[in-house]
Structure formats: structure tokens, C-alpha cells
Scaffold this motif. Sequence first.
Motif, short mmCIF file in Angstrom:
data_model
loop_
_atom_site.label_atom_id
_atom_site.label_comp_id
_atom_site.label_asym_id
_atom_site.label_seq_id
_atom_site.Cartn_x
_atom_site.Cartn_y
_atom_site.Cartn_z
N UNK A 298 0.83 -1.20 0.00
CA UNK A 298 0.00 0.00 0.00
C UNK A 298 0.87 1.25 0.00
N UNK A 299 1.88 1.24 0.86
CA UNK A 299 2.78 2.41 0.93
C UNK A 299 3.49 2.64 -0.39
N UNK A 300 3.89 1.56 -1.04
CA UNK A 300 4.55 1.69 -2.33
C UNK A 300 3.68 2.37 -3.37
N UNK A 301 2.39 2.11 -3.30
CA UNK A 301 1.45 2.76 -4.23
C UNK A 301 1.39 4.26 -3.94
N UNK A 302 1.34 4.59 -2.64
CA UNK A 302 1.34 6.01 -2.27
C UNK A 302 2.61 6.70 -2.77
N UNK A 303 3.74 6.00 -2.64
CA UNK A 303 5.00 6.57 -3.12
C UNK A 303 4.95 6.84 -4.62
N UNK A 304 4.40 5.89 -5.34
CA UNK A 304 4.32 6.04 -6.79
C UNK A 304 3.47 7.25 -7.18
N UNK A 305 2.54 7.61 -6.30
CA UNK A 305 1.67 8.77 -6.54
C UNK A 305 2.24 10.04 -5.91
N UNK A 306 3.48 9.95 -5.37
CA UNK A 306 4.14 11.08 -4.71
C UNK A 306 3.39 11.55 -3.47
N UNK A 307 2.64 10.63 -2.85
CA UNK A 307 1.94 10.96 -1.60
C UNK A 307 2.79 10.41 -0.46
N UNK A 308 3.87 11.12 -0.17
CA UNK A 308 4.89 10.59 0.73
C UNK A 308 4.43 10.51 2.19
N UNK A 309 3.63 11.43 2.62
CA UNK A 309 3.14 11.37 4.00
C UNK A 309 2.21 10.18 4.20
#
Length: 380
Positions: A298-309
Motif C-alpha cells: 500500500x505504501x509503495x502505491x502512495x510513493x508512486x503517486x508522490x503521496x509521501x506522508x
Amino acid sequence: MRTLLLFLFVLFNFENLLAQTTKIDTEKLLEYYETQRYAEAAQYLQSLYPEDTQDIKALTQMAYCNMMAGKLPEAEKSYLKANIIQPDNLPILFSLTHINSRRGNTVKAKTYLQQIIRLDSLNFSAYKQLAAYEDSPEGRLKYLKKANTLNRSDPDIAYDLAMVYNDLKQYQLAYDVLKTAIASDTENFTLHQVLVATANHLGKYQEVIEVGEKLLKNHADANVMNDIGQAYFYVKDYQKCIAIYKMLEESGVQNEGTLYYMALSYRELKDYDKALIYAQKTINEAISAHTPIYYAGLAGIYEAKDQYNDALAAYKRGLTFGNSNIIYYRLALLYDLHLKQPKNAVIYYNLYLKNKPEQEKEKDQIDYAKNRMVSLAGTK
């Protein structure tokens, strides 16, 4: 008895053949059938008739023998010839369905069944078989409902239809189907098992207990015990709920649901110490060993979307379920490369290395972590 019936079947089908000029050794043919030497029977019949024979009975008998011998291509060839001569012959169409089903050709099998239904719209067997070929619940439901309408007492159809209704959460319809079929076969334990689960969804707890307890005398099925335990809880017989689920726990087949009801039952009995124990067991049972990996994904998906927080929050949530080299390493990279927090990056690089990653498998990651720690050491 079965052999006698088979013999009579053979004699009947060859009645007209015997009247022809072809001479058949009925004793030899009977011996082939009695000893289930169907391949030899087929060869014998083929030796008596020309390859281009148009004799429908000869073709179907040779096809049947080959089919029973497992020689499906040869059987299909003869049945197809017979189908050309008599295109609307239901037994031939069913045989072609059977052959294609055994060979895994569901498209052809369904085509023949559809042809049967066009010829005989009330053919129970065709609807029953078509239901088995459908993948979607809606598709199966269409044919199962029709088959059930034609024969409401058939246990296989009742079972399959009830299961589809349950999957669709149409519990009352499933219940009605089962009750009708059970009325014709009151000792059908399989139908009763589905009935117990269905009645539980409908809140018919006394019926669940009554039918379920009878089933347990025949076989201690874990699913039935699960349903009975819930029923006892909802009728406020907490001791029996605990007793049922305790048996499942001792057998090693508990789940988060059974443990949860045990925790609630102990709470209702004001045995708070045991309630706490089973509440914790419920939580432990619900947590998968793979949960940290799921959060890492899940976190990796957020990273891919530049949603780092959001990625940071997901990684840290994953760590609440246990240590994870993947998360430690990914957190270090996140702090290092995206959030530009070198001190936190060093902390998680260090945690990654201390958590004993596999030396060969993760060599590149280990080397990178060590090098980055050195590079970041002097960073303020």
C-alpha cells in the motif's frame, strides 16, 4: 442384476441387426460386456460393418463401446455420423455432450446441451449440466432455478441452488429450496448442513441448534459447530457457546470469529480475565504474518503517486504488526530520497541491517544501506 440389464440393453439394440445378413456372435459380445472389455467389443463390431455404414444402431453401439473404453475420438466420430443421420436424437446429443465434457471442451458440450433444450424445453438433465458449466452466480442461477422447478426434490440441484442463493445473500430463497428438498429426503445430512448455515443467517437460532445438534451426533463438522456456537450465543446460552468453541480450539480449527464469540461470552458471564485472554487471541488470529507486506505494498502505491506522508503512515502502520526488513529498508529510502530527513534515514537503514537481512539474497540492498549510512553520517 446390472450385468443382466446391460445384456438386455445390448440385445435390444441389436435386435434389428440380427435380422440382417450380418451375423453377430451374441455370446462373444456378451462376454466382452460382462468382462468390461469394451475396446475388444468395439473392434469386433467394427470388423462386421463397413467404415461408411449408415446403420444407426451399429454406429451408436460402436460409439458406446469406444466411449466406455476411453477411446473418445473414435466414439465421437461414430456419434457424429449417427447425429448426421438422426440430428435430433437426444441420447446421441447427450453422448456427444458427455464426450466433450470429458475432453474439457465445454464450448461444444454447452452447444449440444442448448440443442437438447431447444428440442426438449423441460429436460431436467440438460439444465442441470448447463448450470455446472456456468462461472458466474447469475448464470448458474438461471439454469439451477429451471432445473429446480422441474424437480424440486433433487438434492444436488437443491444444494447447488441454495449455495448460489447464499452467495447472493438471498437467504430466505435458499432456506425455502432446502426445506422443500429435505421434505423428500429427511435424512440428507448434506442438505441439513447447508440449512443450518442458512437458518443462522435468518436468525432462526433454535432451528440451528436443534438441527445442528442432530448433525453433530453423526459427524463433528467444524462448520456446523461454528453455526451452533453462534446460535447459542444469540439465545444467551453462553456456557454452551463456549463449550462448542472450546472443542474447536482444542482441535486447532478455531478462527477469529469463534475466538471473538468466546471473548464476548466470557464477558457476559463476567469472567473478565478469560474475556481478555480471548479478546487478545482474537486479535492475534486476525493478524496475518503477511500483514506488514500488505502495508508495504500500500505504501509503495502512495510513493508512486508522490503521496509521501500517506506512504510514511502506511509503512509505520505495517510495523505495528511486526518487524519487516522490507519496511525498514523502504522507510530508509523514503526518508533519505524523498523526505530529505537524513537522521531518520540512518535510523531505518540501521534497523534494516540489525534485523539480519539475507546476506546473499539482499546483498545489493545491504551494500547500499551501509554506503548511505557512511554518506549521511556527517549530514546535519
